[in-house]
Design a protein around this motif. Structure first.
Motif, PDB file in Angstrom:
ATOM      1  N   ASP A 145       0.827  -1.209   0.000  1.00 18.79           N
ATOM      2  CA  ASP A 145       0.000   0.000   0.000  1.00 18.79           C
ATOM      3  C   ASP A 145       0.858   1.255   0.000  1.00 18.79           C
ATOM      4  OD1 ASP A 145      -2.591  -1.326   0.232  1.00 18.79           O
ATOM      5  OD2 ASP A 145      -1.920  -1.892   2.243  1.00 18.79           O
ATOM      6  N   LEU A 146       1.945   1.203   0.770  1.00 17.65           N
ATOM      7  CA  LEU A 146       2.830   2.352   0.926  1.00 17.65           C
ATOM      8  C   LEU A 146       4.277   1.866   0.933  1.00 17.65           C
ATOM      9  CD1 LEU A 146       0.939   4.016   3.914  1.00 17.65           C
ATOM     10  CD2 LEU A 146       0.987   4.922   1.589  1.00 17.65           C
ATOM     11  N   ARG A 151       2.889   5.754  -2.816  1.00 12.49           N
ATOM     12  CA  ARG A 151       1.581   5.146  -2.620  1.00 12.49           C
ATOM     13  C   ARG A 151       1.235   4.229  -3.782  1.00 12.49           C
ATOM     14  NH1 ARG A 151      -2.775   8.010  -2.750  1.00 12.49           N
ATOM     15  NH2 ARG A 151      -3.679   7.532  -0.717  1.00 12.49           N
ATOM     16  N   SER A 152       0.513   3.161  -3.466  1.00 16.47           N
ATOM     17  CA  SER A 152      -0.019   2.293  -4.510  1.00 16.47           C
ATOM     18  C   SER A 152      -1.147   3.021  -5.242  1.00 16.47           C
ATOM     19  CB  SER A 152      -0.554   1.000  -3.893  1.00 16.47           C
ATOM     20  OG  SER A 152      -1.348   0.296  -4.822  1.00 16.47           O
ATOM     21  N   LEU A 210      -4.465   2.483  -3.594  1.00 14.13           N
ATOM     22  CA  LEU A 210      -4.547   2.765  -2.158  1.00 14.13           C
ATOM     23  C   LEU A 210      -5.875   3.427  -1.806  1.00 14.13           C
ATOM     24  CD1 LEU A 210      -3.080   2.826   0.587  1.00 14.13           C
ATOM     25  CD2 LEU A 210      -2.276   5.104  -0.018  1.00 14.13           C
ATOM     26  N   ARG A 251      -5.251   3.059   6.019  1.00 15.08           N
ATOM     27  CA  ARG A 251      -4.082   3.431   5.237  1.00 15.08           C
ATOM     28  C   ARG A 251      -3.811   4.934   5.356  1.00 15.08           C
ATOM     29  NH1 ARG A 251      -6.862  -0.600   3.096  1.00 15.08           N
ATOM     30  NH2 ARG A 251      -5.802  -2.364   2.121  1.00 15.08           N
ATOM     31  N   THR A 252      -4.875   5.727   5.302  1.00 18.28           N
ATOM     32  CA  THR A 252      -4.715   7.166   5.442  1.00 18.28           C
ATOM     33  C   THR A 252      -4.138   7.514   6.802  1.00 18.28           C
ATOM     34  OG1 THR A 252      -6.571   7.601   3.958  1.00 18.28           O
ATOM     35  CG2 THR A 252      -5.895   9.388   5.414  1.00 18.28           C
ATOM     36  N   GLU A 309      -0.472   6.856   6.896  1.00 22.44           N
ATOM     37  CA  GLU A 309       0.230   7.934   6.206  1.00 22.44           C
ATOM     38  C   GLU A 309       0.403   9.136   7.130  1.00 22.44           C
ATOM     39  OE1 GLU A 309      -2.457   8.284   2.868  1.00 22.44           O
ATOM     40  OE2 GLU A 309      -0.939   7.493   1.523  1.00 22.44           O
TER      41      GLU A 309
END
Length: 313
Positions: A149-150, A267-268, A271, A276-277, A280
């Protein structure tokens, strides 16, 4: 219960700026890192000193130096900022769930990222976090395949455009018993993995006509710190790591300036999701304000800036 803030209460924005000055070592470098003017940084530090009633900095031959009270404030400032960020992360992301796959290059894994991930996991226990340490080329391949994802890596190595970049100040670290002699090769403590900034460091020593030898090499941060602390050799590490682990700073020995280290957050394309946010945001909060943010960057940077924004009167 009183709800108004007294005139002597600490301002988090001042504490953040104070920690940035400690990290970067000068008002000018701090101003460039946080995109403010040097007079603005100076005024913030004067305000903080007025609130505390103590001098935090003194002028020295090598620029500004922390006073006794300045050194004392570091621990409290870190605790206050961490608690504030943790509170916001916890309350804003309390429903975060799912799985997040994060990839980091080996050199990134060695600059103290583990505490940030551990903190994120404690705040979001329902998030399944998986971390992969690999080469930048493999990280980019995994991102494109949607298996990460990251990713965090040197932005000059990956072909993708990062969502954010950070400049990480570096310094020379050594134990108290290490004595450097121009007539003898410098014993070095190195990272045992491909590392662009370490190669740059070795090149700078060659250009400065310093002879060197490998005294210790490891893929473990703990082992590298132990080797440097025991006086086995000189290490080049992020200044934040040097400060947190109370290593000695090797300065004024005719050594070249430490290399610059820049990290990028990638980032993917697929994403999505609150968890996920929030990761980040946690990573941005850990590394500090982004040095450069492309125009197409996403909303998480705005959220991260709110976590570190100056308080308005």
């Amino acid at each position: 219960m009183a709800t108004s803030m007294g005139s002597g209460d600490l301002d988090l924005s001042l504490l953040r700026t104070f920690l940035a000055v400690v990290q970067h070592g000068s008002l000018g470098k701090t101003a460039a890192a946080v995109a403010k003017t040097q007079p603005a940084i100076s005024q913030q530090m004067i305000r903080l000193e007025n609130i505390l009633g103590q001098k935090l900095f003194a002028r020295g031959r090598n620029g500004i130096q922390l006073t006794h009270h300045g050194k004392l404030l570091i621990t409290y400032a870190n605790r206050a900022v961490d608690l504030n960020d943790e509170t916001l992360l916890r309350l804003r992301g309390e429903k975060s769930r799912g799985r997040v796959a994060l990839g980091v290059s080996a050199d990134v894994a060695l600059i103290g990222l583990a505490p940030a991930l551990k903190r994120f996991q404690s705040i979001h226990p329902d998030v399944e976090l998986g971390v992969t340490v690999s080469s930048p080329a493999r990280l980019e391949s995994l991102l494109r395949a949607g298996k990460l994802d990251l990713a965090i890596a040197d932005p000059t190595v990956l072909t993708s455009t990062p969502a954010a970049k950070w400049d990480v100040p570096m310094g020379w670290a050594a134990g108290k018993d290490l004595h450097l002699d121009r007539s003898r090769a410098i014993p070095l403590v190195l990272i045992e993995s491909p590392c662009a900034w370490q190669d740059e460091m070795l090149d700078s020593l060659r250009r400065s006509e310093w002879k060197w030898r490998v005294a210790f090499e490891s893929t473990s941060l703990d082992a590298i710190l132990t080797a440097a602390q025991s006086g086995l050799g000189l290490a080049c590490l992020p200044t934040e790591i040097i400060r947190k682990f109370k290593l000695g700073r090797a300065q004024g020995m005719g050594l070249p300036s430490p290399p610059g280290l820049q990290l990028g957050l990638f980032r993917s394309a697929t994403l999505a999701g609150g968890a996920r946010t929030m990761l980040e945001v946690a990573l941005t909060s850990w590394f500090g304000p982004a040095a450069e943010v492309p125009n197409h960057s996403t909303d998480f940077l705005c959220e991260a800036q709110r976590l570190r924004a100056d308080s308005r009167p």
